[in-house]
Scaffold this motif. Structure first.
Motif, PDB file in Angstrom:
ATOM      1  N   MET A  80      -0.462   2.687 -12.559  1.00 50.60           N
ATOM      2  CA  MET A  80      -1.364   3.782 -12.901  1.00 50.60           C
ATOM      3  C   MET A  80      -0.816   5.108 -12.384  1.00 50.60           C
ATOM      4  N   GLY A  81      -0.245   5.101 -11.190  1.00 46.95           N
ATOM      5  CA  GLY A  81       0.325   6.319 -10.632  1.00 46.95           C
ATOM      6  C   GLY A  81       1.479   6.841 -11.466  1.00 46.95           C
ATOM      7  N   MET A  82       2.298   5.933 -11.960  1.00 45.71           N
ATOM      8  CA  MET A  82       3.418   6.340 -12.822  1.00 45.71           C
ATOM      9  C   MET A  82       2.908   6.858 -14.162  1.00 45.71           C
ATOM     10  N   LEU A  83       1.906   6.183 -14.721  1.00 43.08           N
ATOM     11  CA  LEU A  83       1.347   6.614 -16.006  1.00 43.08           C
ATOM     12  C   LEU A  83       0.639   7.958 -15.894  1.00 43.08           C
ATOM     13  N   ASN A  84       0.095   8.252 -14.719  1.00 41.60           N
ATOM     14  CA  ASN A  84      -0.620   9.508 -14.516  1.00 41.60           C
ATOM     15  C   ASN A  84       0.272  10.707 -14.828  1.00 41.60           C
ATOM     16  N   PHE A  85       1.556  10.583 -14.499  1.00 43.60           N
ATOM     17  CA  PHE A  85       2.514  11.648 -14.799  1.00 43.60           C
ATOM     18  C   PHE A  85       3.373  11.309 -16.016  1.00 43.60           C
ATOM     19  N   GLY A  86       3.691  10.009 -16.176  1.00 46.50           N
ATOM     20  CA  GLY A  86       4.579   9.597 -17.258  1.00 46.50           C
ATOM     21  C   GLY A  86       3.956   9.728 -18.636  1.00 46.50           C
ATOM     22  N   ASN A  99       0.826  -1.213   0.000  1.00 41.89           N
ATOM     23  CA  ASN A  99       0.000   0.000   0.000  1.00 41.89           C
ATOM     24  C   ASN A  99       0.860   1.263   0.000  1.00 41.89           C
ATOM     25  N   LEU A 100       1.918   1.252   0.804  1.00 37.77           N
ATOM     26  CA  LEU A 100       2.818   2.404   0.859  1.00 37.77           C
ATOM     27  C   LEU A 100       3.558   2.586  -0.464  1.00 37.77           C
ATOM     28  N   ALA A 101       3.984   1.481  -1.050  1.00 41.65           N
ATOM     29  CA  ALA A 101       4.699   1.566  -2.334  1.00 41.65           C
ATOM     30  C   ALA A 101       3.770   2.042  -3.442  1.00 41.65           C
ATOM     31  N   GLY A 102       2.529   1.534  -3.443  1.00 45.17           N
ATOM     32  CA  GLY A 102       1.582   1.892  -4.497  1.00 45.17           C
ATOM     33  C   GLY A 102       1.242   3.362  -4.522  1.00 45.17           C
ATOM     34  N   ALA A 103       1.300   4.023  -3.360  1.00 47.49           N
ATOM     35  CA  ALA A 103       1.016   5.461  -3.297  1.00 47.49           C
ATOM     36  C   ALA A 103       2.291   6.291  -3.246  1.00 47.49           C
ATOM     37  N   GLY A 104       3.314   5.795  -2.549  1.00 49.92           N
ATOM     38  CA  GLY A 104       4.518   6.583  -2.314  1.00 49.92           C
ATOM     39  C   GLY A 104       5.442   6.710  -3.507  1.00 49.92           C
ATOM     40  N   ILE A 105       5.634   5.632  -4.264  1.00 49.37           N
ATOM     41  CA  ILE A 105       6.557   5.685  -5.412  1.00 49.37           C
ATOM     42  C   ILE A 105       6.042   6.640  -6.492  1.00 49.37           C
ATOM     43  N   PRO A 106       4.750   6.587  -6.876  1.00 44.10           N
ATOM     44  CA  PRO A 106       4.260   7.583  -7.842  1.00 44.10           C
ATOM     45  C   PRO A 106       4.384   9.020  -7.332  1.00 44.10           C
ATOM     46  N   LEU A 107       4.232   9.210  -6.019  1.00 44.92           N
ATOM     47  CA  LEU A 107       4.372  10.553  -5.449  1.00 44.92           C
ATOM     48  C   LEU A 107       5.808  11.042  -5.605  1.00 44.92           C
TER      49      LEU A 107
END
Length: 484
Positions: free
Chosen positions: A165-171, A15-23
């Motif tokens: 998805m978090g990475m794609l949101n910015f990538g 959970n932390l990785a899924g939110a923290g790495i994209p941040l």
């Protein structure tokens, strides 16, 4: 040997990785996006990101309700209508997604006009918003599939996709800059990313048995149960963003717009750190629901105590480090003048972060016990109190009054939630009282450490307390297992 994937530590880590790495990725991507698209287009891109999040309320809380109801049935080992509940939820969410898509498509010209963009960007903004609308049904369906997977504690699978998805949101917008500065291709890429990740959630759900496309039927009784729970969640989700943005609007109208950055930047920092308590409570919620439905009050009270300890042990050192080192940190990050103005605000906001994080545990417990109406009604009570307090404190104390009002609202919310959870679940009373005392003592200690004259002493104490927090939380999260 017990499967490590079944441990709370494994779930919390993902959970932390899924939110923290994209941040972290966003921290490096945003300057390039701003330089590439320019101020106006980047501003529109931030609105597109915000709309993706805001339109997720069109799930009417059914995603969270699905986690609750599936956890209930798995906890009671009564799964006869499980596929009916699932099919009813996903069918309804798909329909609501289409409604949201039509609504955004129809209102795109009005939204574009309200943004007051240059005429040259008007057509581009309308097209971009309508392309975004196509992705909204996928956003809402994803919320349902995530809720289904959370009930089965499949956080590993959820966060592998969430991280992507978090990475794609910015990538994806960053990649599109290599061809064009128009936002239309970027929005196409974002919509496609949502469709692809929804398909991935669907594939995992069918593969692990959470979703059986050949079983289950739409059931009005299940729909009533889902909406009865979800409608209160929706009410909370409507009020919370209003209270979250009210301070910035009032600062601009009561004090002065040029002072807003001194509040908005530390406020945004604290807000982004909320991914940590959200990641923690996301793991505990389905376990709360399962123990409640199984009629296991002793296990529920024990898990509540463990959750409160873990939350405080993880979040407190983060808030303490920021509080103690705020003057030096803000001077290095921005400049000394900014630090002088914003440090007192950041101090108040760090105290609010600790209180708000602690409040998430009784909040989750009440929802898991089937009492979302309590949390929604508390938000209705708090809104006018917060609005009046914010206005008066701003008039008398300036922008620091906004930070005091925000932290005061967090404290009121925490006390009310703790009292309500203690009444609804008597076994939680002792743990609730101890945590309130711990939070108050922790804030007092935080203030004392910040007053120390030596930077290295403040750093050493913050680090020592952080390591103590890890030592306290680690045995608990490694001991706890899903379905125990």
């Amino acid at each position: 040997m017990r499967n490590k994937n079944n441990s709370f530590a494994h779930s919390i880590g993902w959970n932390l990785a899924g939110a923290g790495i994209p941040l972290a990725f966003a921290f490096f991507a945003v300057p390039s996006l701003l330089a590439g698209y320019g101020n106006e287009r980047f501003g529109l891109l931030t609105i597109i990101w915000a709309l993706i999040g805001y339109f997720s309320i069109f799930d009417f809380g059914i995603g969270r309700a699905l986690t609750k109801l599936v956890s209930d049935r798995l906890g009671r080992k009564n799964t006869e209508d499980l596929h009916d509940v699932t099919k009813t939820a996903l069918f309804t969410m798909g329909f609501l997604g289409v409604v949201a898509c039509v609504l955004l498509t129809a209102t795109a010209p009005l939204l574009a006009s309200a943004l007051k963009l240059d005429d040259s960007l008007r057509t581009e903004s309308i097209v971009s918003l309508r392309i975004l609308a196509i992705g909204i049904p996928f956003v809402i369906l994803s919320a349902g599939l995530i809720g289904l997977l959370e009930a089965r504690a499949d956080f590993h699978a959820i966060n592998k996709i969430r991280l992507l998805m978090g990475m794609l949101n910015f990538g994806a917008p960053l990649l599109m800059l290599t061809w064009t500065h128009s936002l239309v291709p970027a929005t196409v890429a974002l919509a496609c990313a949502r469709a692809v990740t929804t398909a991935m959630y669907f594939r995992i759900s069918t593969r692990n048995g959470a979703l059986d496309v050949s079983s289950g039927h739409f059931n009005r009784r299940n729909l009533k149960e889902l909406l009865g729970f979800g409608s209160w969640i929706t009410l909370s989700n409507l009020i919370s963003p209003l209270m979250a943005q009210l301070d910035k609007v009032v600062i601009g109208s009561v004090v002065a717009l040029h002072l807003l950055p001194f509040y908005a930047i530390p406020g945004d920092l604290v807000n982004r750190l909320s991914f940590v308590p959200i990641a923690l409570v996301g793991v505990f919620f389905p376990a709360f629901a399962a123990h409640w439905s199984a009629g296991e009050p002793e296990k529920l009270a024990s898990l509540y105590k463990d959750a409160a300890i873990v939350m405080f042990a993880v979040v407190y050192p983060i808030a303490l480090g920021i509080y103690a080192l705020a003057p030096e940190g803000l001077s290095i990050w921005i400049n000394e003048q900014f630090s002088h103005q914003s440090t007192p605000l950041l101090h108040w906001l760090c105290a609010g972060l600790i209180i708000n994080s602690a409040a998430r545990i009784p909040h989750a417990l009440l929802q898991a016990a089937g009492r979302p109406s309590i949390t929604a009604k508390l938000h209705l009570i708090e809104l006018p109190i917060y609005a009046v307090a914010l206005w008066q404190l701003l008039l008398h104390f300036g922008i620091i009054g906004a930070a005091i009002a925000w932290t005061g609202r967090m404290a009121l919310d925490y006390l009310l939630l703790s009292a309500c959870s203690a009444l609804a679940i008597p076994g939680s009373r002792r743990s609730s009282a101890i945590m309130i005392i711990a939070v108050a003592a922790g804030i007092a200690l935080m203030v004392a450490i910040a007053l120390l004259p030596s930077l290295w002493m403040k750093f050493a104490l913050s680090l020592s307390i952080g390591l103590t927090g890890i030592a306290l939380a680690a045995p608990i999260v490694f001991r706890l297992r899903h379905n125990d």
